[in-house]
Every structure is written in structure tokens, then in C-alpha cells.
Design a protein around this motif. Structure first.
Motif, PDB file in Angstrom:
ATOM      1  N   GLY A 136     -51.609  37.679 -26.120  1.00 46.96           N
ATOM      2  CA  GLY A 136     -50.477  37.131 -26.855  1.00 46.96           C
ATOM      3  C   GLY A 136     -50.836  36.459 -28.165  1.00 46.96           C
ATOM      4  O   GLY A 136     -50.091  36.553 -29.137  1.00 46.96           O
ATOM      5  N   SER A 137     -51.993  35.803 -28.222  1.00 44.01           N
ATOM      6  CA  SER A 137     -52.275  35.033 -29.429  1.00 44.01           C
ATOM      7  C   SER A 137     -52.543  35.932 -30.626  1.00 44.01           C
ATOM      8  O   SER A 137     -52.446  35.483 -31.757  1.00 44.01           O
ATOM      9  CB  SER A 137     -53.467  34.109 -29.188  1.00 44.01           C
ATOM     10  OG  SER A 137     -54.608  34.869 -28.918  1.00 44.01           O
ATOM     11  N   MET A 150     -49.408  36.114 -32.691  1.00 38.47           N
ATOM     12  CA  MET A 150     -48.702  34.843 -32.757  1.00 38.47           C
ATOM     13  C   MET A 150     -47.963  34.675 -34.092  1.00 38.47           C
ATOM     14  O   MET A 150     -46.813  34.247 -34.124  1.00 38.47           O
ATOM     15  CB  MET A 150     -49.716  33.727 -32.564  1.00 38.47           C
ATOM     16  CG  MET A 150     -49.135  32.352 -32.647  1.00 38.47           C
ATOM     17  SD  MET A 150     -50.251  31.140 -31.955  1.00 38.47           S
ATOM     18  CE  MET A 150     -51.643  31.243 -32.977  1.00 38.47           C
ATOM     19  N   VAL A 175     -54.456  29.788 -36.834  1.00 33.38           N
ATOM     20  CA  VAL A 175     -53.354  28.833 -36.765  1.00 33.38           C
ATOM     21  C   VAL A 175     -53.291  27.984 -38.037  1.00 33.38           C
ATOM     22  O   VAL A 175     -52.218  27.760 -38.600  1.00 33.38           O
ATOM     23  CB  VAL A 175     -53.523  27.933 -35.517  1.00 33.38           C
ATOM     24  CG1 VAL A 175     -52.648  26.706 -35.601  1.00 33.38           C
ATOM     25  CG2 VAL A 175     -53.205  28.724 -34.264  1.00 33.38           C
ATOM     26  N   ASN A 226     -45.043  36.991 -34.465  1.00 28.19           N
ATOM     27  CA  ASN A 226     -44.065  36.504 -33.493  1.00 28.19           C
ATOM     28  C   ASN A 226     -43.229  35.378 -34.108  1.00 28.19           C
ATOM     29  O   ASN A 226     -41.996  35.364 -34.017  1.00 28.19           O
ATOM     30  CB  ASN A 226     -44.827  36.012 -32.265  1.00 28.19           C
ATOM     31  CG  ASN A 226     -43.948  35.854 -31.054  1.00 28.19           C
ATOM     32  OD1 ASN A 226     -42.756  36.169 -31.109  1.00 28.19           O
ATOM     33  ND2 ASN A 226     -44.520  35.376 -29.973  1.00 28.19           N
ATOM     34  N   TYR A 227     -43.923  34.463 -34.757  1.00 27.55           N
ATOM     35  CA  TYR A 227     -43.237  33.341 -35.419  1.00 27.55           C
ATOM     36  C   TYR A 227     -42.331  33.849 -36.536  1.00 27.55           C
ATOM     37  O   TYR A 227     -41.165  33.452 -36.632  1.00 27.55           O
ATOM     38  CB  TYR A 227     -44.274  32.365 -35.964  1.00 27.55           C
ATOM     39  CG  TYR A 227     -43.687  31.285 -36.849  1.00 27.55           C
ATOM     40  CD1 TYR A 227     -43.077  30.173 -36.297  1.00 27.55           C
ATOM     41  CD2 TYR A 227     -43.739  31.397 -38.241  1.00 27.55           C
ATOM     42  CE1 TYR A 227     -42.527  29.199 -37.097  1.00 27.55           C
ATOM     43  CE2 TYR A 227     -43.197  30.421 -39.046  1.00 27.55           C
ATOM     44  CZ  TYR A 227     -42.599  29.322 -38.466  1.00 27.55           C
ATOM     45  OH  TYR A 227     -42.052  28.355 -39.260  1.00 27.55           O
ATOM     46  N   GLN A 260     -59.819  33.226 -27.107  1.00 22.08           N
ATOM     47  CA  GLN A 260     -58.560  32.956 -27.814  1.00 22.08           C
ATOM     48  C   GLN A 260     -58.230  31.480 -27.919  1.00 22.08           C
ATOM     49  O   GLN A 260     -57.164  31.120 -28.397  1.00 22.08           O
ATOM     50  CB  GLN A 260     -57.391  33.610 -27.070  1.00 22.08           C
ATOM     51  CG  GLN A 260     -57.390  35.093 -27.056  1.00 22.08           C
ATOM     52  CD  GLN A 260     -56.232  35.600 -26.254  1.00 22.08           C
ATOM     53  OE1 GLN A 260     -55.095  35.514 -26.669  1.00 22.08           O
ATOM     54  NE2 GLN A 260     -56.502  36.107 -25.077  1.00 22.08           N
ATOM     55  N   TRP A 303     -46.876  25.495 -29.166  1.00 22.63           N
ATOM     56  CA  TRP A 303     -45.915  26.496 -29.609  1.00 22.63           C
ATOM     57  C   TRP A 303     -44.521  25.889 -29.784  1.00 22.63           C
ATOM     58  O   TRP A 303     -43.825  26.181 -30.759  1.00 22.63           O
ATOM     59  CB  TRP A 303     -45.920  27.655 -28.609  1.00 22.63           C
ATOM     60  CG  TRP A 303     -45.181  28.879 -29.016  1.00 22.63           C
ATOM     61  CD1 TRP A 303     -44.211  29.513 -28.303  1.00 22.63           C
ATOM     62  CD2 TRP A 303     -45.377  29.658 -30.214  1.00 22.63           C
ATOM     63  NE1 TRP A 303     -43.781  30.617 -28.982  1.00 22.63           N
ATOM     64  CE2 TRP A 303     -44.473  30.730 -30.158  1.00 22.63           C
ATOM     65  CE3 TRP A 303     -46.201  29.547 -31.327  1.00 22.63           C
ATOM     66  CZ2 TRP A 303     -44.373  31.692 -31.173  1.00 22.63           C
ATOM     67  CZ3 TRP A 303     -46.105  30.490 -32.344  1.00 22.63           C
ATOM     68  CH2 TRP A 303     -45.202  31.542 -32.259  1.00 22.63           C
TER      69      TRP A 303
END
Lengths: 307, 292
Positions: free
Chosen positions: B133-134, B137, A267, B140-141, A242, B225
Motif C-alpha cells: 500500500g505505501s 500512497m 513522505v 492515493n492522496y 516500508q 494517514w
């Protein structure tokens, strides 16, 4: 809920009255649980469930969302960078295991045999863990500098200098060295606790029976910490697969996508290109792989607890 | 040597020349490892004392030729350490307040109060431990954005309380507390809230202090984050500020020696915490070994 309870004295419909009486003993327990239930629902379960919805949505903050079916997934599979990202991630995980997995176990074995300064050595090995990530990046950018200390050290051994962070060959390995330096101490301490927990009588008995030191390690020490090994293996796999922060900070995925990991791609798609739909779809795919792994880990842990 | 103190290798073994050689090599390797651990700290700290000319001498030297103290004052000014430190502490305070209060209440309820479907509630919390968790992500945002919490500290404080691992740790600790103690308090007329605030929490200081260390480490470290959630640069915690202004090179107006001054300043608080609380920290490491 409290307001309702205060009304108990007043005449109520019989059914409501019995219901309240039935729940009365649970009042405090449920009241204490309530905030955490709300927090978990809103900040954990809702995003988890919503990730499936977002993965099938064209997320548009201005014009409103629209349902697009599997379009996002199609775009994920058509993305050329995705294959690179998956390969890089597997390579990173592999390097992390090759470099980062044996170091802590060997270090723990050696530490457990240390007769002096064991406490001090333990603290020093753990020390890198407390370095904040941003300091770590600054520190290692300097160490990896083309004319920095690492290349200087290589020069003493008459090895050609390496362009650590800008050479496609070395960029990923450089990040692995850095994170191994930071994290292996914590793993070492966990192994160390396990190794020191092995009853000393076993060694004594084995020695009387004529077992060599080497045999004692293979037949007594390693079997007793086998489960911890396995646990650490899966945990490291899950956490390294991750990672993206170090890659983002040290090389920004470069040179030429050589350090673009899967999560870094997520991301970048999400927060740089604002393609939230595609990024969510990538997250769901990651979820499927990693959650099956962590369920496997959980089973392992259960097995260990029962053993 | 006391026989209980022995490891794999006994004193008897050390008379064997091969074992002795291997043992010596091992100790030497550990010494080398120790140097590798310490050296990056030393370069960082000594670089912070170097002058501008000194830092670019080739080949690089570990020790500064002349000791310059102004890098720290310049770095402190450049990074507005006071402001960002206060922000960080504000985030830390809120995080700990909501986490300990809500997680503590839930754990207390699971451990000592009568509730229906205890197993179901426990699963509701603990299942999230299995979900990395990622992977959520982005949703979540988007969720925090929808709730209008972006660019507020609430987006950091409240989700921090959704931590199943901390529930696990606190609940396990509460389970060990004597049930009779709470019975006695109830008979004396204490409310459950009082049992929780004045008995359970004070008796759990060992684990609560470990959680404070975890929380501090997390808040002091987290730069990515927080940088995503807080769009207003005046709200950044120190880690995000250092990332944006020193590491990522958005602003390169300061010399490398001053950069190391900043890094050294930022490294000092965790170092101080470590030196003061090493016992609790080492215990915390072994706790996190059980985490999935």
C-alpha cells in the motif's frame, strides 16, 4: 440495471431481449459485486495506475499539471539523500532481521516446551501488540531518555549510558528494539501454532530410536516449520522496508539523517515539500522492487498450500 | 503425564542433568522476557500516578512516592478525550458499516451466487494483495484530493472497504456455509438480499467479530494517514490528536506526568478489548499469518 429489468415485459428489440435473458441469471451476482468493483476501481486500481502518470508529471495544484517525462526520475537519482535513505532502509531491514527474526522463533520453541503457565505466557508475549502506536512512542521516548530506565539498568551492569535516540550509532537500533518489542509476540504465536501442530508421535518415535533432544529439534521441529520461517522472513522484509511512522515520530529522520528511511523520504518529499511528482516517482521505484518480492512470497505460499 | 501432551522433551529426558540445566535456563529466559514485556506497561501506568516532583527524581523509581489521581482528569481535559473519542468511534462505525456491507456482498456473490468470469473478478480483487500500500500512497492522496474527499470522513470510510484481505477471509468463511441452506431459503421466497442479511451475516459472526477487532485496532492506532487526510483538527481521531499534542511536542504545556496520564487513558480501551476478547484476538493473529 434494475430499471432495465423492469422493462422486460414491454416489447424490446429482439437482440436486446436475448441479451437480457442471457444475463438475467447473473443479475443478483453482479449487483452484489458492483459496489465493491466501484470501490476497488476508484480507491485502489486508479491510484495504482495513476502513480505512473504522476511520476511523469509536475503536479501543481494551483497552476495545473504538466507532463515532464522522466524529469522526476532524474531528480530522484540526483538527490543526495536518496542513497542515504536506501542505505538506512537496508540497514533497518537487516537489523530487523538480525534482532527481530530469531527472537520469535526461539521464544516459540521455549514456549512450546513450557509445562505450566503456557497460556498466560502466550498472552503476555502478545500484550505489546495491543499498545497503540502513539502510546508506544511516548512509552519508549521515556525508556530511552538519557537518564531513563534503560540507561539506569545499564548503570547497574556498569555500562556507560547511551544517548539512544540522539546518537547516530544507536538511533536506528533503538527503533528496531522498540518495534521488535511490540511486534515479535504475534510472530511468536504463529510459530507456536506451527510447532504445536507437529505430531507428537514423531518425537516419541525419535526418542525410542535414541535421538537426543537437540537432534529432535533439528531434524523434526525445524523442518516442519521451515515454510513458515521462509514466509515470515519475506513478510518481515516487505513490511520493514516500508516503515516510516516510527522513524517520523521518534527521531524525525535524524540525527543527521541517520534514521531517514526510503518511505520517510517519500513522505517528506510529498507531504512536507509538496513535490508530489518526485515522491510518486520514488513510489514507482519502490513498487517495482516490493511487488516482485511479494509475487515471490505468493509463489511460496502456493507451494506451501500444495505441500 | 499423558503421552499425547508431551513436547520435544519427555519426562525421561528431564532426568538428564544437562537437559535439566538447559530447561531451567530456558524457563529463566522466558521469565526475563515476560518482565521485559510487562515493565514498559508498568512504567507508563505508574508514571501517570506520579507528582511533578516525583517524576523527575533521579534515579527514576518505578513506583510513585505519593499517588496522584489528578493527572488523569487533567490529561482527559487537555486532550479533550470525549470529543476525540467520539470522532474515533464515528470513523470506526462508518469504516465497519461500509466494509462489512460492501465486502460482505462481494464475498457472498463470489461464494454463493452465479456470476460470469468468477476467476477474473476474484483476480481483480486479490491482485491488490500483492501490491504494498505505501508504494502508491502519494497518488492515493492526490486521488482523494481530486475527488474532493480530503478533510471528510468519506476519505477514510470508503477506501477501507477496498480490502482484499477481508474479502479473502469473508469469502473463505462463506464458502464453508451450506449451499442447501440458501437453496431452501430461496425456495421459501427469500430474496438474495435477505439470504445475505438474514442468513449469511448472522451465521458468520465468528469471522465478522474478528473483523470488528481488526477494524477497531486499525482505527484506534492510525495516526499518520488520518492526520494527512483530515486538515481540520476538530475532526481528528484520538491517535492523531495524541500525536500532535503530546508526542510531537507542538504543545508542551502539560507536565510529563500528565502526558503519561493521557497515554494510559488511550491505552485502556484496547487493553479492555484484549482482556474481554483474547480468544478471538489470538485466532485473528493466526489468520493474519496467511496474509501477504
Amino acid at each position: 440495471m434494475e430499471a432495465k429489468v423492469k422493462q422486460i415485459g414491454k416489447p424490446l428489440t429482439p437482440s436486446l431481449h436475448t441479451a437480457l435473458r442471457r444475463w438475467r441469471p447473473y443479475l443478483w451476482g453482479l449487483l452484489f459485486l458492483l459496489p465493491e468493483i466501484i470501490i476497488f476501481s476508484v480507491f485502489q486500481w486508479k491510484p495504482i495506475v495513476m502513480s505512473i502518470y504522476y511520476s511523469m508529471t509536475n503536479v501543481d495544484v494551483i497552476h495545473g499539471n504538466s507532463f515532464v517525462g522522466f524529469e522526476n526520475y532524474r531528480r530522484v537519482f540526483e538527490d543526495d539523500a536518496i542513497l542515504i535513505a536506501v542505505k538506512n532502509t537496508l540497514y533497518y531491514v537487516f537489523l530487523g532481521l538480525v534482532i527481530g527474526f530469531w527472537v520469535p522463533s526461539v521464544a516459540a520453541l521455549a514456549l512450546s516446551e513450557l509445562r505450566w503457565f503456557r497460556g498466560t505466557a502466550r498472552l503476555i508475549v502478545y500484550l505489546p501488540n495491543i499498545v497503540p502506536a502513539v502510546v508506544l512512542y511516548g512509552m519508549w521516548k521515556w525508556l530511552y531518555d538519557p537518564i531513563g530506565p534503560v540507561n539506569q539498568f545499564l548503570g547497574w551492569l556498569s555500562i556507560e549510558p547511551v544517548r539512544w535516540l540522539t546518537d547516530k550509532m544507536w538511533a536506528m537500533a533503538s527503533i528496531v528494539f522498540m518495534s521488535t518489542w511490540q511486534h515479535f509476540g504475534a510472530t511468536t504465536l504463529i510459530y507456536l501454532a506451527a510447532i504445536l501442530g507437529v505430531p507428537k508421535d514423531l518425537y516419541e518415535a525419535a526418542e525410542i530410536d535414541g535421538a537426543r533432544v537437540w537432534h529432535r529439534i533439528i531434524y523434526i521441529t525445524l523442518p516442519s516449520i521451515k515454510m513458515i520461517f521462509l514466509l515470515m522472513f519475506v513478510m518481515q522484509f516487505i513490511s520493514t522496508s516500508q516503515s516510516y511512522e516510527a522513524h517520523l515520530a521518534m527521531t524525525d529522520g535524524g540525527p543527521n539523517n541517520a534514521t531517514l528511511t526510503y518511505m520517510l523520504h517519500v513522505v517528506k518529499n510529498g507531504f512536507y515539500k509538496f513535490d508530489f511528482g518526485k515522491a510518486s516517482a520514488m513510489g514507482v521505484l519502490m513498487f517495482v522492487v516490493l511487488t516482485s518480492l511479494s509475487v515471490a512470497l505468493y509463489r511460496l505460499q502456493r507451494k506451501e498450500d500444495h505441500a | 503425564m499423558d503421552s499425547r501432551e508431551r513436547g520435544m522433551i519427555s519426562n525421561q529426558d528431564l532426568r538428564n542433568p544437562i537437559v535439566r540445566v538447559v530447561y531451567t535456563v530456558m524457563v529463566a529466559a522466558l521469565a526475563g522476557l515476560t518482565v521485559t514485556m510487562i515493565y514498559p506497561f508498568l512504567t507508563t501506568i505508574f508514571n501517570a500516578f506520579k507528582s511533578k516532583r516525583d517524576i523527575f527524581t533521579f534515579p527514576p523509581k518505578l513506583l510513585p512516592q505519593e499517588w496522584v489521581w489528578t493527572n488523569f482528569t487533567e490529561g482527559w481535559e487537555f486532550i479533550s478525550f470525549g470529543k476525540y473519542f467520539l470522532n474515533t468511534m464515528y470513523i470506526f462505525g462508518g469504516t465497519m458499516f461500509f466494509s462489512i456491507l460492501f465486502i460482505g456482498m462481494a464475498s457472498f456473490s463470489l461464494a454463493h451466487l452465479s456470476i460470469p468470469y468468477r476467476k477474473g473478478f476474484t483476480l481483480f480483487f486479490m491482485c491488490t494483495l500483492l501490491i504494498p500500500g505505501s508504494t502508491y500512497m502519494i497518488p492515493n492522496y492526490l486521488n482523494l484530493k481530486e475527488l474532493g474527499l480530503i478533510n471528510t470522513y468519506w476519505a477514510l470510510w470508503l477506501p477501507a472497504a477496498a480490502n482484499a484481505f477481508w474479502i479473502l477471509l469473508l469469502k473463505n468463511f462463506f464458502d464453508e456455509l451450506n449451499k442447501e441452506l440458501f437453496e431452501a431459503a430461496r425456495i421459501d421466497g427469500a430474496s438474495e438480499l435477505r439470504c445475505f442479511l438474514q442468513l449469511a451475516i448472522p451465521l458468520s459472526m465468528p469471522i465478522v467479530s474478528t473483523l470488528f477487532i481488526f477494524g477497531f485496532t486499525y482505527v484506534w492506532n492510525e495516526w499518520f494517514w488520518t492526520g494527512i487526510l483530515l486538515s481540520d483538527a476538530d475532526k481528528y481521531p484520538i491517535a492523531t490528536a495524541v500525536y500532535k499534542y503530546v508526542i510531537s511536542g507542538e504543545n508542551n504545556s502539560i507536565g510529563v506526568n500528565v502526558q503519561f496520564g493521557v497515554l494510559t487513558i488511550v491505552m485502556l480501551p484496547p487493553l479492555l478489548v484484549f482482556i474481554l476478547l483474547q480468544k478471538q484476538i489470538i485466532r485473528g493473529v493466526n489468520l493474519s499469518g496467511v496474509k501477504g
